[in-house]
Design an enzyme around this catalytic site. Structure first.
Site, PDB file in Angstrom:
ATOM      1  N   GLU A   1       0.842  -1.215   0.000  1.00  0.00           N
ATOM      2  CA  GLU A   1       0.000   0.000   0.000  1.00  0.00           C
ATOM      3  C   GLU A   1       0.864   1.247   0.000  1.00  0.00           C
ATOM      4  O   GLU A   1       1.903   1.291   0.675  1.00  0.00           O
ATOM      5  CB  GLU A   1      -0.886  -0.015   1.247  1.00  0.00           C
ATOM      6  CG  GLU A   1      -2.288   0.427   0.993  1.00  0.00           C
ATOM      7  CD  GLU A   1      -2.985  -0.403  -0.069  1.00  0.00           C
ATOM      8  OE1 GLU A   1      -3.071   0.074  -1.216  1.00  0.00           O
ATOM      9  OE2 GLU A   1      -3.434  -1.520   0.236  1.00  0.00           O
TER      10      GLU A   1
ATOM     11  N   ASP B   1       2.928   2.502  -4.762  1.00  0.00           N
ATOM     12  CA  ASP B   1       2.943   2.678  -6.232  1.00  0.00           C
ATOM     13  C   ASP B   1       3.498   4.035  -6.657  1.00  0.00           C
ATOM     14  O   ASP B   1       4.094   4.147  -7.713  1.00  0.00           O
ATOM     15  CB  ASP B   1       1.574   2.389  -6.871  1.00  0.00           C
ATOM     16  CG  ASP B   1       0.463   3.315  -6.430  1.00  0.00           C
ATOM     17  OD1 ASP B   1       0.615   4.003  -5.401  1.00  0.00           O
ATOM     18  OD2 ASP B   1      -0.566   3.362  -7.124  1.00  0.00           O
TER      19      ASP B   1
ATOM     20  N   GLY C   1     -16.347   4.499  -4.197  1.00  0.00           N
ATOM     21  CA  GLY C   1     -15.728   5.234  -3.097  1.00  0.00           C
ATOM     22  C   GLY C   1     -15.328   4.340  -1.938  1.00  0.00           C
ATOM     23  O   GLY C   1     -15.150   4.817  -0.821  1.00  0.00           O
TER      24      GLY C   1
ATOM     25  N   SER D   1     -13.364   1.839  -8.131  1.00  0.00           N
ATOM     26  CA  SER D   1     -14.445   2.040  -9.110  1.00  0.00           C
ATOM     27  C   SER D   1     -14.028   3.086 -10.134  1.00  0.00           C
ATOM     28  O   SER D   1     -14.441   3.012 -11.300  1.00  0.00           O
ATOM     29  CB  SER D   1     -15.745   2.456  -8.417  1.00  0.00           C
ATOM     30  OG  SER D   1     -15.663   3.776  -7.919  1.00  0.00           O
TER      31      SER D   1
ATOM     32  N   ASP E   1      -4.087   1.009  -9.405  1.00  0.00           N
ATOM     33  CA  ASP E   1      -5.494   0.669  -9.643  1.00  0.00           C
ATOM     34  C   ASP E   1      -5.744   0.357 -11.117  1.00  0.00           C
ATOM     35  O   ASP E   1      -6.426  -0.615 -11.459  1.00  0.00           O
ATOM     36  CB  ASP E   1      -6.418   1.818  -9.218  1.00  0.00           C
ATOM     37  CG  ASP E   1      -6.292   2.156  -7.752  1.00  0.00           C
ATOM     38  OD1 ASP E   1      -5.561   1.447  -7.037  1.00  0.00           O
ATOM     39  OD2 ASP E   1      -6.925   3.133  -7.317  1.00  0.00           O
TER      40      ASP E   1
HETATM   41  P1  ADP Z   1     -12.903   4.415  -5.617  1.00  0.00           P
HETATM   42  O1  ADP Z   1     -12.088   4.406  -6.860  1.00  0.00           O
HETATM   43  O2  ADP Z   1     -12.171   3.917  -4.429  1.00  0.00           O
HETATM   44  O3  ADP Z   1     -14.233   3.756  -5.761  1.00  0.00           O
HETATM   45  P2  ADP Z   1     -12.850   7.249  -6.115  1.00  0.00           P
HETATM   46  O4  ADP Z   1     -13.177   8.444  -5.301  1.00  0.00           O
HETATM   47  O5  ADP Z   1     -11.495   7.158  -6.687  1.00  0.00           O
HETATM   48  O6  ADP Z   1     -13.206   5.946  -5.261  1.00  0.00           O
HETATM   49  O7  ADP Z   1     -13.873   7.172  -7.330  1.00  0.00           O
HETATM   50  C1  ADP Z   1     -15.263   7.270  -7.088  1.00  0.00           C
HETATM   51  C2  ADP Z   1     -15.889   8.182  -8.130  1.00  0.00           C
HETATM   52  O8  ADP Z   1     -15.783   7.564  -9.425  1.00  0.00           O
HETATM   53  C3  ADP Z   1     -17.362   8.413  -7.931  1.00  0.00           C
HETATM   54  O9  ADP Z   1     -17.592   9.484  -7.036  1.00  0.00           O
HETATM   55  C4  ADP Z   1     -17.827   8.726  -9.339  1.00  0.00           C
HETATM   56  O10 ADP Z   1     -17.547  10.066  -9.663  1.00  0.00           O
HETATM   57  C5  ADP Z   1     -16.936   7.821 -10.179  1.00  0.00           C
HETATM   58  N1  ADP Z   1     -17.565   6.528 -10.481  1.00  0.00           N
HETATM   59  C6  ADP Z   1     -17.123   5.306 -10.127  1.00  0.00           C
HETATM   60  N2  ADP Z   1     -17.920   4.324 -10.613  1.00  0.00           N
HETATM   61  C7  ADP Z   1     -18.897   4.943 -11.313  1.00  0.00           C
HETATM   62  C8  ADP Z   1     -20.029   4.505 -12.074  1.00  0.00           C
HETATM   63  N3  ADP Z   1     -20.335   3.216 -12.200  1.00  0.00           N
HETATM   64  N4  ADP Z   1     -20.795   5.449 -12.651  1.00  0.00           N
HETATM   65  C9  ADP Z   1     -20.513   6.735 -12.543  1.00  0.00           C
HETATM   66  N5  ADP Z   1     -19.466   7.216 -11.845  1.00  0.00           N
HETATM   67  C10 ADP Z   1     -18.669   6.350 -11.235  1.00  0.00           C
HETATM   68 MG    MG Z   2     -10.356   5.536  -7.247  1.00  0.00          MG
END
Ligand code: ADP
Ligand code: MG
Length: 382
Positions: free
Chosen positions: A26, A29, A120, A125, A170
């Protein structure tokens, strides 16, 4: 809503890209170090059709749908520039922008997304969204990009378009992991090796505990850690913290001007060493013996690096107390998810213990599921 109903055109194909958990490694990277991610079965899927004009129209089911009045986002392909797009659409628009910046000719597009990657939760994601976009466009426009080039494009989208200063872990995990494996990733040269992670055969399970906590100031704190790590490497004259060997740590610490930097350097240097040791154990078929490395990594991130939070600490402490072989926070921290390596027979008991402890502490109920090492980004049947 289907792609066809949204945009009046049938999709030319469907693609998917997974979220990830990082078994260990962790905050390494952005220090040119090592990590050991695996892809989750949870994916973001994209359906894509080309348009005759130069518009980029984006829709995310179950996400933008949750925002009142947020219908499809309609952007001018030729006006994409860092800072020009805000909100969730910046991630996919950034992917399109990064491909054009790399000199690829693209035309107008309709893209609709669906996802079951927790958003999040430290499970990437955002990377899944960028990587699925770049993977789909790579195929549709015949760009001939390797998965590593897709990951680089996706990382550029996140760093330079949305302005999030993350490393490349990631995106590499989402683009390059393979089913049934953890991936040893060297972030210096993006070299990677797929290592079989046959947990079921070894009677193990890997639990992900999404605390559902997200701290508002995480981005600023993350950026500060990066600056501190660079300063921590510069003092002993190393190009990056990756270049400080574990056996030279005391020497490097003695050259640092203050305790804050010492508390940043120690976790990164020891974490790189923990990844190397975890890889040796996995290569020797001793997956259950990596447990103590996971727990030591958590202690270091909590006590020195300062990126944990009470909910993550509770998830780790209760998992280990319930008999987990090891547990740690995973992802950038300040909320998000923990993982616990458990004997298969103890998985239910561990999950119940964590849920009960969260309830007693008055925390939001965590989401707990099993991480099954799954495939990286790919084209998928409808
Ligand atoms: P993580 O990558 O840990 O989930 P991040 O803050 O880096 O958290 O990314 C989350 C953001 O990515 C969300 O607030 C949104 O803006 C975007 N996001 C992720 N998945 C989707 C999705 N399926 N549809 C729309 N926006 C998304
Ligand atoms: Mg992210």
């Amino acid at each position: 809503m289907t792609h066809e109903r949204l945009f009046g055109a049938a999709p030319e194909g469907h693609w998917s890209a997974p979220g990830r958990v990082n078994l260990i490694g962790e905050h390494t990277d952005y220090n040119d170090g090592l990590a050991l991610p695996l892809a989750l079965p949870h994916t973001t899927k994209a359906a894509v059709s080309r348009r005759a004009d130069r518009r980029l129209r984006l829709f995310s089911g179950g996400f933008s749908g949750d925002l009142p009045g947020a219908g499809p986002v309609d952007l001018d392909l030729d006006a994409l520039a860092p800072g020009a797009v805000t909100g969730w659409a910046a991630y996919p628009a950034g992917g399109v922008w990064a491909l054009r910046e790399a000199g690829h000719e693209l035309g107008g597009l309709n893209i609709s997304y669906e996802s079951d990657v927790p958003v999040g939760a430290g499970l990437s994601s955002s990377a899944a969204l960028e990587v699925v976009t770049a993977t789909a466009l790579n195929d549709i426009f015949g760009l001939d990009l390797t998965p590593v080039a897709v990951a680089r494009t996706a990382a550029r989208a996140e760093n330079d378009f949305t302005g999030v200063p993350c490393g490349i872990l990631d995106q590499m995990a989402s683009a390059c992991c393979t089913s049934g494996h953890v991936m040893r990733l060297d972030t210096r040269d993006l070299g990677r090796r797929q290592i079989p992670f046959a947990m079921a055969l070894e009677g193990l399970r890997l639990l992900v505990i999404d605390t559902r906590v997200r701290h508002a100031h995480a981005d600023g704190a993350y950026a500060r850690r990066r600056v501190e790590c660079e300063a921590g490497a510069a003092a002993p004259g190393a190009p990056a913290l990756r270049d400080v060997a574990a056996e030279d740590l005391d020497d490097a610490l003695a050259r640092l001007p203050d305790d804050v930097l010492r508390r940043r350097v120690r976790p990164v240097v020891t974490e790189n060493d923990r990844v190397a040791r975890a890889v040796s154990l996995l290569d020797a078929g001793r997956a259950r013996d990596i447990g103590p490395l996971l727990s030591a990594g958590h202690a270091s991130l909590r006590d020195d690096f300062g990126v944990s939070c009470p909910e993550l600490d509770l998830a780790v402490e209760v998992s280990v107390g319930a008999g987990a072989l090891g547990a740690r926070m995973t992802g950038g921290g300040f909320g998000g998810s923990a993982l616990a390596l458990v004997d298969a027979g103890a998985a239910e008991f561990t999950a119940r213990a964590v849920r009960a402890a969260f309830d007693r502490a008055g925390h939001h109920p965590p989401r707990i599921f099993e991480a099954i090492p799954s495939s990286g980004a790919q084209r998928v049947p409808v």
